[in-house]
Design a protein around this motif. Structure first.
Motif, mmCIF file in Angstrom:
data_model
loop_
_atom_site.group_PDB
_atom_site.id
_atom_site.type_symbol
_atom_site.label_atom_id
_atom_site.label_comp_id
_atom_site.label_asym_id
_atom_site.label_seq_id
_atom_site.Cartn_x
_atom_site.Cartn_y
_atom_site.Cartn_z
ATOM 1 N N VAL A 66 0.851 -1.197 0.000
ATOM 2 C CA VAL A 66 0.000 0.000 0.000
ATOM 3 C C VAL A 66 0.884 1.243 0.000
ATOM 4 C CG1 VAL A 66 -1.595 1.386 1.414
ATOM 5 C CG2 VAL A 66 -2.026 -1.059 1.074
ATOM 6 N N LYS A 67 1.894 1.223 0.846
ATOM 7 C CA LYS A 67 2.799 2.369 0.949
ATOM 8 C C LYS A 67 3.607 2.559 -0.336
ATOM 9 C CE LYS A 67 6.664 4.069 3.669
ATOM 10 N NZ LYS A 67 7.597 3.755 4.750
ATOM 11 N N LYS A 80 -9.044 -3.892 8.340
ATOM 12 C CA LYS A 80 -10.083 -3.189 7.576
ATOM 13 C C LYS A 80 -9.499 -2.567 6.310
ATOM 14 C CE LYS A 80 -14.304 -1.192 7.475
ATOM 15 N NZ LYS A 80 -14.670 -1.347 6.085
ATOM 16 N N ILE A 81 -8.316 -1.977 6.393
ATOM 17 C CA ILE A 81 -7.664 -1.427 5.193
ATOM 18 C C ILE A 81 -7.492 -2.532 4.150
ATOM 19 C CG2 ILE A 81 -5.484 -0.582 4.206
ATOM 20 C CD1 ILE A 81 -4.962 0.951 6.702
ATOM 21 N N ILE A 82 -6.939 -3.634 4.595
ATOM 22 C CA ILE A 82 -6.687 -4.741 3.683
ATOM 23 C C ILE A 82 -7.992 -5.212 3.054
ATOM 24 C CG2 ILE A 82 -5.884 -7.136 3.529
ATOM 25 C CD1 ILE A 82 -3.906 -6.393 5.843
ATOM 26 N N LEU A 125 3.128 1.462 -3.346
ATOM 27 C CA LEU A 125 2.335 1.712 -4.552
ATOM 28 C C LEU A 125 1.556 3.028 -4.480
ATOM 29 C CD1 LEU A 125 1.007 -1.910 -5.168
ATOM 30 C CD2 LEU A 125 2.796 -0.703 -6.454
ATOM 31 N N GLY A 126 1.715 3.746 -3.363
ATOM 32 C CA GLY A 126 1.049 5.037 -3.230
ATOM 33 C C GLY A 126 -0.459 4.946 -3.117
ATOM 34 N N LEU A 127 -0.949 3.931 -2.425
ATOM 35 C CA LEU A 127 -2.395 3.736 -2.309
ATOM 36 C C LEU A 127 -3.005 4.407 -1.080
ATOM 37 C CD1 LEU A 127 -2.616 -0.023 -3.360
ATOM 38 C CD2 LEU A 127 -3.154 1.989 -4.738
ATOM 39 N N MET A 128 -2.215 5.184 -0.349
ATOM 40 C CA MET A 128 -2.745 5.834 0.854
ATOM 41 C C MET A 128 -3.881 6.798 0.529
ATOM 42 S SD MET A 128 -1.769 4.674 3.660
ATOM 43 C CE MET A 128 -2.402 5.953 4.734
ATOM 44 N N ASP A 129 -3.828 7.445 -0.623
ATOM 45 C CA ASP A 129 -4.924 8.343 -0.993
ATOM 46 C C ASP A 129 -6.222 7.554 -1.140
ATOM 47 O OD1 ASP A 129 -3.316 10.598 -0.951
ATOM 48 O OD2 ASP A 129 -2.806 10.443 -3.081
ATOM 49 N N GLU A 130 -6.133 6.364 -1.720
ATOM 50 C CA GLU A 130 -7.305 5.499 -1.861
ATOM 51 C C GLU A 130 -7.833 5.079 -0.487
ATOM 52 O OE1 GLU A 130 -10.329 3.673 -3.847
ATOM 53 O OE2 GLU A 130 -8.772 4.922 -4.734
#
Length: 148
Positions: A52-53, A115-117, A55-60
């Motif tokens: 997640v980190k 929950k994120i996953i 791949l820059g998915l924190m905005d999602e």
């Protein structure tokens, strides 16, 4: 950035959880398979959060979730560090180890990580989402069952 401080905190919680379960495998070798399964799950969660980190998915994630505060993450890290220190105690019983692990698994950050996953997986794969939720409940139920 604050969002990376949050994900880094969650990553640290997962690393500490994996470390705890690894120590418990050594402390209770007759229950190694039990602790190893929990360890493997934490490593999987850790890998996912690192993805997640990277791949820059924190905005999602931020679009879908109300992120925990750093104060909550710090409390979870303190709990994890306290448990980790107690694991090395000679007086730690299997039942007490289970009790501490259940408390940790029910913590806010551990629940948030799962929950994120689940949320990110559910975008593409509904069965994987259901499996993730089931795995989270399975951890806690497995430990509580072992306590009886």
């Amino acid at each position: 950035m604050a969002k990376y401080a949050l994900i880094n905190g969650c990553i640290k919680v997962e690393k500490t959880a994996a470390s705890i379960y690894k120590k418990l495998m050594k402390k209770f070798p007759d229950r190694k398979d039990f602790w190893n399964e929990l360890f493997d799950d934490e490593v999987s969660h850790l890998s996912f959060l690192n993805d997640v980190k990277s791949l820059g998915l924190m905005d999602e994630v931020q679009k879908k979730e109300s992120l925990p505060s750093m104060a909550i993450i710090k409390r979870a890290l303190k709990m994890a560090d306290d448990i980790s220190a107690k694991v090395t105690s000679d007086s730690l019983t299997f039942k007490k180890a289970l009790s501490m692990a259940v408390k940790f698994e029910e913590s806010m950050v551990e629940a948030y990580t799962n929950k994120i996953i689940a949320d990110l997986i559910s975008c593409d794969d509904e069965p994987s989402y259901k499996n993730m939720v089931a795995d989270e409940k399975k951890h806690i139920n497995k430990m509580k069952k072992m306590m009886k």
